[in-house]
Design a protein around this motif. Structure first.
Motif, mmCIF file in Angstrom:
data_model
loop_
_atom_site.group_PDB
_atom_site.id
_atom_site.type_symbol
_atom_site.label_atom_id
_atom_site.label_comp_id
_atom_site.label_asym_id
_atom_site.label_seq_id
_atom_site.Cartn_x
_atom_site.Cartn_y
_atom_site.Cartn_z
ATOM 1 N N GLN A 55 40.441 39.464 38.565
ATOM 2 C CA GLN A 55 41.354 38.535 37.905
ATOM 3 C C GLN A 55 41.243 38.644 36.392
ATOM 4 O OE1 GLN A 55 40.129 34.902 39.842
ATOM 5 N NE2 GLN A 55 41.677 35.084 41.455
ATOM 6 N N THR A 66 45.809 32.528 42.341
ATOM 7 C CA THR A 66 44.947 32.138 41.227
ATOM 8 C C THR A 66 45.092 33.096 40.060
ATOM 9 O OG1 THR A 66 43.361 31.185 42.782
ATOM 10 C CG2 THR A 66 42.576 31.619 40.554
ATOM 11 N N GLU A 75 45.099 33.394 48.255
ATOM 12 C CA GLU A 75 44.580 32.611 47.140
ATOM 13 C C GLU A 75 44.210 33.470 45.934
ATOM 14 O OE1 GLU A 75 40.941 29.436 46.169
ATOM 15 O OE2 GLU A 75 41.310 30.147 48.222
ATOM 16 N N ALA A 76 43.641 34.636 46.158
ATOM 17 C CA ALA A 76 43.247 35.498 45.036
ATOM 18 C C ALA A 76 44.458 35.862 44.192
ATOM 19 C CB ALA A 76 42.564 36.752 45.553
ATOM 20 N N ASP A 124 29.268 40.987 45.951
ATOM 21 C CA ASP A 124 29.715 39.658 46.364
ATOM 22 C C ASP A 124 31.239 39.585 46.301
ATOM 23 O OD1 ASP A 124 29.250 36.738 46.947
ATOM 24 O OD2 ASP A 124 30.320 36.585 45.037
ATOM 25 N N PRO A 125 31.917 39.308 47.406
ATOM 26 C CA PRO A 125 33.386 39.306 47.424
ATOM 27 C C PRO A 125 34.009 38.330 46.427
ATOM 28 C CG PRO A 125 32.541 39.351 49.656
ATOM 29 C CD PRO A 125 31.365 39.106 48.757
ATOM 30 N N GLU A 126 33.438 37.138 46.288
ATOM 31 C CA GLU A 126 34.003 36.167 45.359
ATOM 32 C C GLU A 126 33.876 36.654 43.920
ATOM 33 O OE1 GLU A 126 32.426 32.287 45.970
ATOM 34 O OE2 GLU A 126 33.186 32.116 48.027
ATOM 35 N N ALA A 127 32.751 37.244 43.604
ATOM 36 C CA ALA A 127 32.564 37.780 42.255
ATOM 37 C C ALA A 127 33.494 38.960 42.009
ATOM 38 C CB ALA A 127 31.110 38.204 42.053
ATOM 39 N N GLN A 128 33.759 39.758 43.033
ATOM 40 C CA GLN A 128 34.709 40.860 42.905
ATOM 41 C C GLN A 128 36.095 40.338 42.536
ATOM 42 O OE1 GLN A 128 34.620 42.889 46.670
ATOM 43 N NE2 GLN A 128 32.705 43.978 46.242
ATOM 44 N N VAL A 129 36.518 39.275 43.200
ATOM 45 C CA VAL A 129 37.831 38.691 42.914
ATOM 46 C C VAL A 129 37.893 38.204 41.472
ATOM 47 C CG1 VAL A 129 39.353 36.750 43.432
ATOM 48 C CG2 VAL A 129 38.364 38.088 45.302
ATOM 49 N N GLU A 130 36.850 37.542 41.016
ATOM 50 C CA GLU A 130 36.843 37.018 39.646
ATOM 51 C C GLU A 130 36.922 38.144 38.616
ATOM 52 O OE1 GLU A 130 33.355 34.644 39.358
ATOM 53 O OE2 GLU A 130 34.096 33.066 40.719
#
Length: 594
Positions: free
Chosen positions: A543, A410, A406-407, A534-540
């Motif tokens: 991106q 997106t 998904e990363a 935070d893994p989700e914040a890392q992905v953002e």
């Protein structure tokens, strides 16, 4: 550590087809009580021979000129450590060697303790001195240099030319050393996203000090008495640190078997014992090694075979036991025709790309965009990857690969890569407005895949008016960052964990920033990424960086490399591995059959 001449102070190199995304993980051992370990230490003897694409160039894989894949693999075989990554990319502790203790999460405090009796191959106890040296390298603690837009030092001091990213360990204070000199504690002033992947054992302090013409005591004193570097108020150069850094930076670079035995001192299961230039190296078991993963065989021979078909032939003829070629169209079918071969396939954390230098002809964004519009990525994919992996697609991210899911999807949806989805010769001609720029492209002339990619790019770019000149050379890795070319075709290979590879490659002074790319917004996001847990914040954050790279016409990713490993029935325990260390990741579990 991901990375040579006239480049930015912290560099990275490239491997036979790819450059290592240099994370600070250098461990190579584990506890056999929890992980197996060949035959449990029983000496059965024998030799295992593996083929590798690249030839050894340095015994220090952490420098700009030394950070090739093969150098990293040899380091993995000759360096002990606190942990390693298994084939599921899980971090496995090695308490036979020592322990890593998370003392506190807030503030972040980590203590590394080496077990007494763990020694270098010359019998010297491995100590906190060795960890302190690598901390000095990886933190850039003493650097206070300023740089111009081309990355040249304009004032102050730049000591260790580390191939990786220093921003993580730069968050630490000067380490605390235990009285017995076996423990080192790092106190961070901010969180560090990749703290658990820090590997603090590399080159031996006592050897580096001796070769630098100083004592270990003098190095300790210099490190302890020299304050953190401040580019706004640079200090006088410390002569001891300079001497140590100068040797560390270049002293392990070699082109033949070294006569200086100090260079061969090892903390790992093996020691380099022979080298036939352009042909092979031999590593033998380290008799002083007690790190818990003693192999059941006596020798590893690594043969240098760049061509995939030649590797297949060597396996078929019994000249090698294991191969991991950069697969071509004929590789899989040829391997399947070998009755004695076991063929393993899987996705890997490596990708091919073309980078543009942000100087000379490509200082103009219109010229960069025009050139990228001519790159026939689908054609390159179909020629090199599709025959091996029919499901493969053109890579459309500079940071993520498709296998992360998904990363990647997106990021691709919003990063602007669709501007280069198809070759657009007319669009390129319009951007050039009658100009016919000359573009010099660096690549590995001994790698057939690189040659194929160059020829496809050159032919397509010529249709838009570019004059493309080849700089194909076996020494391509040493030229990365030299400013002698306009574009480079190579690859990165990552450990597959952590986020430190992003600032390493894309931050203005990153260790793998060979093309002079500099964007203050990317620098700010990269700095934020390093301290984001935070893994989700890392992905953002990644991106956002991905989109900025396409907006700046940084270059283009080409494809995620397909993974192919094959071995004969003469050996067992070989598995497909997606990260930097390749087949060697579990060398202690290998066995000679028969």
């Amino acid at each position: 550590m991901i990375t040579t001449t006239n480049r930015r102070p912290r560099g990275l190199v490239a491997l036979a087809g790819a450059g290592i995304v240099a994370l600070a993980l250098t461990a190579c051992t584990a506890d056999p009580a929890t992980n197996g370990g060949g035959t449990g230490g029983e000496e059965t003897g024998g030799t295992i021979t593996a083929a590798e694409v690249n030839e050894l160039t340095s015994l220090n894989q952490a420098t700009p000129s030394g950070n090739l894949d093969i150098n990293g693999k040899v380091a993995y075989l000759t360096t002990s450590g606190f942990n390693y990554l298994d084939d599921q990319l899980e971090l496995i502790p090695n308490e036979t060697f020592g322990t890593v203790e998370l003392v506190s999460e807030d503030p972040l405090v980590v203590t590394y303790t080496i077990n007494e009796g763990q020694v270098w191959s010359d019998g010297t106890q491995i100590s906190a001195d060795d960890l302190l040296l690598n901390w000095a390298v990886q933190s850039g603690y003493y650097d206070d240099a300023s740089f111009d837009e081309e990355g040249a030092v304009t004032g102050g001091n730049s000591y260790f030319t580390y191939a990786g990213d220093t921003s993580g360990l730069a968050l630490t204070e000067f380490p605390e050393i235990s009285e017995d000199n076996l423990s080192l504690t790092l106190n961070y002033n901010e969180p560090y996203a990749d703290w658990q992947y820090v590997g603090l054992l590399d080159r031996p302090m006592h050897i580096v000090a001796e070769e630098a013409g100083v004592t270990v005591e003098e190095v300790r004193e210099a490190f302890a008495s020299t304050p953190r570097g401040n580019p706004d108020a640079p200090a006088e150069e410390n002569a001891t640190i300079r001497a140590v850094a100068d040797f560390w930076n270049t002293g392990y670079d070699i082109s033949e078997f070294p006569s200086n035995e100090n260079l061969l001192v090892s903390s790992g299961a093996f020691i380099l014992t022979a080298w036939e230039p352009t042909q092979s190296i031999t590593l033998e078991r380290n008799p002083e090694y007690t790190g818990g993963l003693e192999p059941s065989y006596d020798q590893i021979v690594i043969r240098f075979i760049g061509d995939a078909n030649a590797q297949v032939t060597a396996l078929q003829n019994g000249e090698v036991d294991i191969i991991k070629p950069q697969a071509s169209a004929d590789t899989i079918s040829s391997l399947e025709a070998i009755a004695d071969a076991t063929v393993l396939q899987g996705d890997e954390f490596n990708y091919d790309h073309i980078d543009l230098s942000f100087s000379g002809v490509f200082a103009d964004q219109n010229v960069r965009e025009a050139f990228l519009k001519t790159i026939p990525r689908q054609q390159i994919l179909d020629a090199i990857v599709t025959p091996v992996n029919p499901e493969a697609a053109v890579l459309d991210s500079q940071i993520f690969v498709p296998t992360v899911g998904e990363a990647y999807d997106t990021s691709v949806a919003g990063n602007g890569s669709d501007a280069y989805a198809e070759v657009d010769i007319e669009g390129a001609i319009e951007l050039l407005a009658g100009a016919t720029p000359t573009v010099n492209i660096l690549y590995n002339s001994e790698n057939p895949n690189r040659v194929d990619a160059f020829e496809a790019i050159a032919a397509s770019a010529a249709e838009a008016g570019f004059v493309v000149e080849a700089q194909g050379t076996p020494e391509w890795g040493s030229l990365l960052g030299s400013g002698t070319y306009d574009a480079s075709i190579f690859g990165w290979v990552s450990t597959g964990v952590g986020v430190s590879g992003v600032p390493q490659i894309f931050a203005s002074n990153g260790g793998g920033n060979y093309n002079g790319y500099s964007n203050p917004e990317v620098d700010a996001l990269a700095a934020e990424l390093v301290v984001e847990v935070d893994p989700e914040a890392q992905v953002e954050l990644q991106q956002q960086i991905d989109a900025l790279l396409f907006a700046d016409a940084y270059g283009l990713p080409l494809f995620q490399g397909p993974g192919v490993t094959a071995h004969s029935s003469a050996v067992e325990g070989i598995t497909q591995y997606p990260g930097q260390t390749g087949v060697f990741w579990n060398f202690w579990e290998w066995n000679v059959v028969g």
